[in-house]
Structure formats: structure tokens, C-alpha cells
Design a protein around this motif. Structure first.
Motif, PDB file in Angstrom:
ATOM      1  N   LYS A 134       0.833  -1.204   0.000  1.00  0.00           N
ATOM      2  CA  LYS A 134       0.000   0.000   0.000  1.00  0.00           C
ATOM      3  C   LYS A 134       0.867   1.253   0.000  1.00  0.00           C
ATOM      4  O   LYS A 134       0.607   2.205  -0.740  1.00  0.00           O
ATOM      5  N   GLN A 135       1.898   1.256   0.836  1.00  0.00           N
ATOM      6  CA  GLN A 135       2.797   2.412   0.919  1.00  0.00           C
ATOM      7  C   GLN A 135       3.484   2.668  -0.421  1.00  0.00           C
ATOM      8  O   GLN A 135       3.745   3.815  -0.784  1.00  0.00           O
ATOM      9  N   ALA A 136       3.752   1.587  -1.167  1.00  0.00           N
ATOM     10  CA  ALA A 136       4.396   1.727  -2.478  1.00  0.00           C
ATOM     11  C   ALA A 136       3.394   2.068  -3.580  1.00  0.00           C
ATOM     12  O   ALA A 136       3.775   2.191  -4.745  1.00  0.00           O
ATOM     13  N   GLY A 137       2.113   2.190  -3.207  1.00  0.00           N
ATOM     14  CA  GLY A 137       1.092   2.518  -4.193  1.00  0.00           C
ATOM     15  C   GLY A 137       0.729   1.353  -5.096  1.00  0.00           C
ATOM     16  O   GLY A 137       0.278   1.550  -6.227  1.00  0.00           O
ATOM     17  N   LEU A 138       0.918   0.134  -4.592  1.00  0.00           N
ATOM     18  CA  LEU A 138       0.652  -1.070  -5.380  1.00  0.00           C
ATOM     19  C   LEU A 138      -0.580  -1.796  -4.856  1.00  0.00           C
ATOM     20  O   LEU A 138      -0.968  -1.610  -3.702  1.00  0.00           O
ATOM     21  N   PRO A 139      -1.180  -2.629  -5.692  1.00  0.00           N
ATOM     22  CA  PRO A 139      -2.346  -3.407  -5.238  1.00  0.00           C
ATOM     23  C   PRO A 139      -1.966  -4.407  -4.138  1.00  0.00           C
ATOM     24  O   PRO A 139      -0.788  -4.648  -3.868  1.00  0.00           O
ATOM     25  N   GLY A 140      -2.977  -5.029  -3.563  1.00  0.00           N
ATOM     26  CA  GLY A 140      -2.779  -5.976  -2.472  1.00  0.00           C
ATOM     27  C   GLY A 140      -2.403  -7.377  -2.923  1.00  0.00           C
ATOM     28  O   GLY A 140      -2.329  -7.680  -4.123  1.00  0.00           O
ATOM     29  N   LEU A 141      -2.187  -8.223  -1.949  1.00  0.00           N
ATOM     30  CA  LEU A 141      -1.728  -9.583  -2.205  1.00  0.00           C
ATOM     31  C   LEU A 141      -2.706 -10.422  -3.017  1.00  0.00           C
ATOM     32  O   LEU A 141      -2.276 -11.330  -3.731  1.00  0.00           O
ATOM     33  N   GLN A 182       6.908  -5.554 -10.057  1.00  0.00           N
ATOM     34  CA  GLN A 182       7.059  -4.432  -9.118  1.00  0.00           C
ATOM     35  C   GLN A 182       6.574  -4.838  -7.728  1.00  0.00           C
ATOM     36  O   GLN A 182       7.192  -4.498  -6.721  1.00  0.00           O
ATOM     37  N   MET A 183       5.459  -5.548  -7.708  1.00  0.00           N
ATOM     38  CA  MET A 183       4.914  -5.994  -6.425  1.00  0.00           C
ATOM     39  C   MET A 183       5.871  -6.963  -5.744  1.00  0.00           C
ATOM     40  O   MET A 183       6.055  -6.903  -4.528  1.00  0.00           O
TER      41      MET A 183
END
Length: 149
Positions: free
Chosen positions: A29-36, A108-109
């Protein structure tokens, strides 16, 4: 020798699992990426390669109900991370395929995910302890010996 109480094992294991996943989710979330949940679906599609996966196959791999896979796939398709193709021989069936954007996002994730896992797990164990814990947890993935039941 006394039989161990399974809850003496299960509760710390479940709590550790929840704590680590919370750390990973927060890092994503902090990296602005979707969840697991997005990561897991993208990973399964990446592993499937050019053949893709049918929704029911994803359902089995992700251990989600049919509607959960459907909703998640809809969100990933809207984001441009997967495409749908008709399934030959099954007029209503479809095959889900990873797009280049989906593969890039998954990569990225993974960079964030793997770093968060390292930070959440590695400081707590020596290399020997980590190997032993992995061996012990691996026992939970195998059938119990008949003489132990």
C-alpha cells in the motif's frame, strides 16, 4: 509422552501469518501497489504462460469462491492486467491471460513483497533456525504417519 495441544501450535502460527501478511500488505500500500490478492492472481497467470487459466482453475489455485475469482478478475481486467479469450469448445468458457502490464506490475509488487517478507521474518531466526522451522512447517503439508493418528 504427552500429545501436544494443536492450539498451542496453531494459534502462534496463525498469529504470525496474520502479522507478516499485514506487514506485506502495508508495504504494498505504501508503495502505491495493489494488495496480495492481486499478486496471487497475477502470479498464477504468469506461471500458466501462454495457455492462461480458466476461472475454475484459478478458483482451485487461489482457494477463493467462484464469485471472488470473478470479481477479482474483473478488477484486474479493468486495470489492464489480464485479458479474456473465448475457450474453444466451450461457448460460455473463457481463458484468462496475463498482459505485459500485468507482468510488469507483478514484478514491481514482488520487489516490495520479497523485501517486506525479509524484514518481517529474517531478523527473528538464525540460518539454522530458519531451516529447522521450514522443515517443521513442511510436516504440516504431508499426511500424518498412520502410527501417529
Amino acid at each position: 509422552m504427552q500429545t501436544p495441544d494443536p492450539f498451542d501450535i496453531w494459534l502462534p502460527l496463525a498469529r504470525a501469518h496474520k502479522s507478516i501478511l499485514s506487514s506485506v500488505e502495508a508495504a504494498l500500500k505504501q508503495a502505491g501497489l495493489p494488495g496480495l490478492d492481486w499478486y496471487d492472481l497475477l502470479w498464477e497467470l504468469e506461471c500458466a504462460g501462454d495457455t492462461g487459466l480458466r476461472p475454475f482453475e484459478l478458483q482451485e489455485k487461489l482457494l477463493l469462491p467462484q464469485y471472488g475469482v470473478s470479481r477479482l478478475a474483473d478488477r484486474l481486467a479493468k486495470a489492464g492486467y489480464l485479458t479474456r479469450q473465448e475457450c474453444s469448445g466451450d461457448g460460455r468458457g473463457q481463458i484468462l491471460l496475463l498482459t505485459a502490464a500485468g507482468a510488469e506490475t507483478r514484478a514491481q509488487m514482488w520487489a516490495v513483497y520479497s523485501d517486506a517478507m525479509q524484514q518481517a521474518v529474517t531478523p527473528h531466526f538464525s540460518p539454522g533456525e530458519a531451516r529447522r522451522l521450514a522443515e517443521l512447517l513442511g510436516k504440516l503439508l504431508r499426511p500424518a504417519p498412520a502410527d501417529k493418528i
